[in-house]
Scaffold this motif. Structure first.
Motif, PDB file in Angstrom:
ATOM      1  N   CYS A 165     -54.639  -2.124  68.448  1.00  0.00           N
ATOM      2  CA  CYS A 165     -54.515  -1.709  67.090  1.00  0.00           C
ATOM      3  C   CYS A 165     -53.130  -0.977  67.067  1.00  0.00           C
ATOM      4  O   CYS A 165     -52.852  -0.393  65.687  1.00  0.00           O
ATOM      5  CB  CYS A 165     -55.709  -1.014  66.445  1.00  0.00           C
ATOM      6  SG  CYS A 165     -55.717   0.534  67.290  1.00  0.00           S
TER       7      CYS A 165
ATOM      8  N   CYS B 175     -57.777   2.912  71.907  1.00  0.00           N
ATOM      9  CA  CYS B 175     -57.959   3.779  71.047  1.00  0.00           C
ATOM     10  C   CYS B 175     -59.237   4.794  71.062  1.00  0.00           C
ATOM     11  O   CYS B 175     -59.487   5.769  70.409  1.00  0.00           O
ATOM     12  CB  CYS B 175     -57.583   3.556  69.670  1.00  0.00           C
ATOM     13  SG  CYS B 175     -58.804   2.192  69.079  1.00  0.00           S
TER      14      CYS B 175
ATOM     15  N   CYS C  34     -62.088  -2.081  67.625  1.00  0.00           N
ATOM     16  CA  CYS C  34     -60.870  -2.808  68.709  1.00  0.00           C
ATOM     17  C   CYS C  34     -61.857  -3.390  69.780  1.00  0.00           C
ATOM     18  O   CYS C  34     -61.105  -4.538  70.205  1.00  0.00           O
ATOM     19  CB  CYS C  34     -60.236  -1.638  69.249  1.00  0.00           C
ATOM     20  SG  CYS C  34     -58.808  -1.488  68.194  1.00  0.00           S
TER      21      CYS C  34
ATOM     22  N   CYS D  79     -52.801   2.160  71.700  1.00  0.00           N
ATOM     23  CA  CYS D  79     -53.943   1.136  71.986  1.00  0.00           C
ATOM     24  C   CYS D  79     -53.289  -0.301  71.905  1.00  0.00           C
ATOM     25  O   CYS D  79     -52.716  -0.746  71.060  1.00  0.00           O
ATOM     26  CB  CYS D  79     -55.021   0.993  70.858  1.00  0.00           C
ATOM     27  SG  CYS D  79     -56.256  -0.083  70.781  1.00  0.00           S
TER      28      CYS D  79
HETATM   29 ZN   LIG Z   1     -57.520   0.397  68.797  1.00  0.00          ZN
END
Ligand SMILES: [Zn+2]
Length: 486
Positions: free
Chosen positions: A472, A438, A443, A469
């Motif tokens: 997430c 993302c 992350c 992603c």
């Molecule tokens: Zn992410």
């Protein structure tokens, strides 16, 4: 004499198998092949003549490429005044934990502490500010071959040492676009060099913000995949934007007569590349050197039968001289204190691409035996036209090693669709894992703490993200290449 050989035989075979402990294998190879040794200074290595000869070949091949693209060499001081390092805030923050300080000169305390260079942006930027006045002074394209010092806690020969050798290019340009072009030109040069000379395939791409050089606008890297499935950052090229120009006052009068800041870049590769060569090509018998960086491309081992010193040896010398004239780096191992068997094992362990055996029977048949290190194939070869055959064989080996490393890399590159799959891959057989990301540093940090894998880079050739992603599930902005890394 026989006793010595037996003892040496025992020493040579003392290499931990890769499958048992890759890291121990690496250290065994470095020591047994006499590439480097530990020094009395913790974290520093001594590069031994055989290892240094590899570095010289790397230097020559790179230096020729730098000069062909318009760069020149210069040399800047080892010491940097503290105040200069502090000028670029992110830069000093990034390097401060690794800096070695000089506080005393002779018997006197220094008024201002000096840094032993961890990299030279600060000192070079200061000089560029003096040298660059007008757009006519640009571009400045300088490279430096030097040593740098970064105080490391955990070290490993070639891969991470407190002092290491490298080259650092520093350029200044009139426009943002020219600086970006230079940054990418060098990255492409590094990639071509790694693949053509080191037979080491690399993935080129852009670093995430959290992995970029301290003070850079953009960092690009090339990443190789080692025999244990871990990635190795083999070189970086940074577009520094105007950050350093502003910090050090690199200003020029433009074509429009307006005073403006230059756009700068920096880029480097180091003795770490030798570690990359070892871990890309080596096997349980030791080192395998690509011919283009092999100090000895061919080792001649005469077979001592009968009055060999009057028969075999003179013929071996003729062959050596003919190969040298043909431009081959060749070593005639005529030591009579060692048996041929010991020499075979020794040069195999030290990675020499081709062994040339010659004995009385070969002379009768007007042939020699060529043994390849990479495939271990042994081929009787006529002495007529030998130089051409050896030249072609070295090319074949060079190409074969690249193809083999590329196949290994492709075989160890997979795509993860979700996080469970991703974690399973990182715990199983490591390698590159391509996954949608993302773009958030959060992350990236979670992936690192949960799996030890980092984003190596976002490859130029990365496909558009196949899904959300991997960590997430928010929309992905890029397909990143993750791996556990050195
Ligand atoms: Zn992410």
């Amino acid at each position: 004499m026989a006793d010595t050989s037996t003892q040496k035989d025992a020493l040579v075979t003392e290499i931990t198998p890769q499958s048992q402990d890759f890291s121990a294998w690496y250290l065994d190879v470095v020591r047994r092949a006499e590439l480097a040794d530990y020094s009395p200074v913790k974290g520093c290595m001594v590069i031994r003549p055989y290892g240094y000869a590899i570095w010289e070949l790397i230097q020559q091949a790179l230096d020729a490429r730098f000069k062909a693209t318009g760069h020149v060499n210069a040399y800047f001081p080892l010491f940097i005044p503290e105040s200069l390092l502090r000028r670029e805030a992110e830069h000093v923050e990034g390097f401060a934990p690794q800096v070695a300080w000089v506080t005393r000169g002779g018997t006197e305390d220094l008024e201002e502490r000096l840094v032993v260079r961890p990299t030279s942006e600060a000192i070079i930027g200061t000089m560029y500010a003096k040298w660059i006045q007008s757009w006519r002074d640009l571009p400045v394209l300088i490279n430096q071959w030097a040593n740098v010092v970064r105080w490391e806690k955990v070290t490993r020969p070639f891969l991470r040492t407190t002092e290491f050798l490298w080259q650092e290019g520093h350029t200044a340009h009139e426009t943002e676009q020219e600086a970006e072009e230079e940054t990418l030109r060098i990255l492409a040069l590094y990639k071509e060099f790694c693949e053509t000379v080191l037979a080491m395939p690399v993935v080129d791409g852009r670093k995430s913000d959290s992995e970029k050089f301290a003070g850079a606008s953009k960092t690009y890297s090339i990443e190789g995949l080692m025999g244990d499935g871990r990635a190795l950052q083999a070189g970086t090229s940074h577009n520094l934007g105007q950050n350093f120009a502003k910090a050090f006052g690199i200003q020029f009068q433009g074509r429009d007569k307006v005073l403006q800041h230059a756009w700068t870049t920096s880029w480097g590769v180091s003795t770490r590349l030798i570690g990359g060569v070892i871990m890309t090509h080596g096997d349980d018998s030791g080192l395998i050197l690509p011919p283009r960086v092999a100090p000895h491309q061919v080792v001649i081992v005469p077979i001592p039968r009968g009055n060999w010193q009057e028969t075999v040896l003179p013929r071996a010398r003729e062959i050596r001289d003919a190969l040298v004239r043909a431009g081959v780096r060749v070593f005639l191992d005529d030591r009579d204190a060692y048996t041929p068997g010991w020499k075979f094992a020794e040069w195999e362990m030290r990675g020499v691409p081709v062994r040339l055996e010659i004995g009385p029977k070969d002379i009768e048949k007007r042939q020699v035996v060529l043994a390849r290190r990479d495939t271990r194939a042994k081929v009787p070869t006529p002495t007529d036209g030998l130089e051409a055959r050896v030249g072609a064989l070295l090319e074949e080996i060079q190409d074969g090693l690249l193809a083999r490393a590329r196949a290994f890399r492709d075989d160890h590159t997979s795509a993860a669709a979700n996080y469970d799959e991703f974690k399973a891959m990182m715990e199983g057989r490591p390698g590159f894992v391509m996954a949608p990301w993302c773009g958030s540093a959060e992350c990236e940090a979670l992936v690192k703490s949960e799996t030890q894998a980092t984003i190596r880079n976002i490859p130029f050739t990365a496909p558009t993200p196949a899904g959300p992603c991997v960590r997430c599930s928010e929309p992905a902005v890029a397909t990143a290449w993750f791996a556990k890394a050195y």
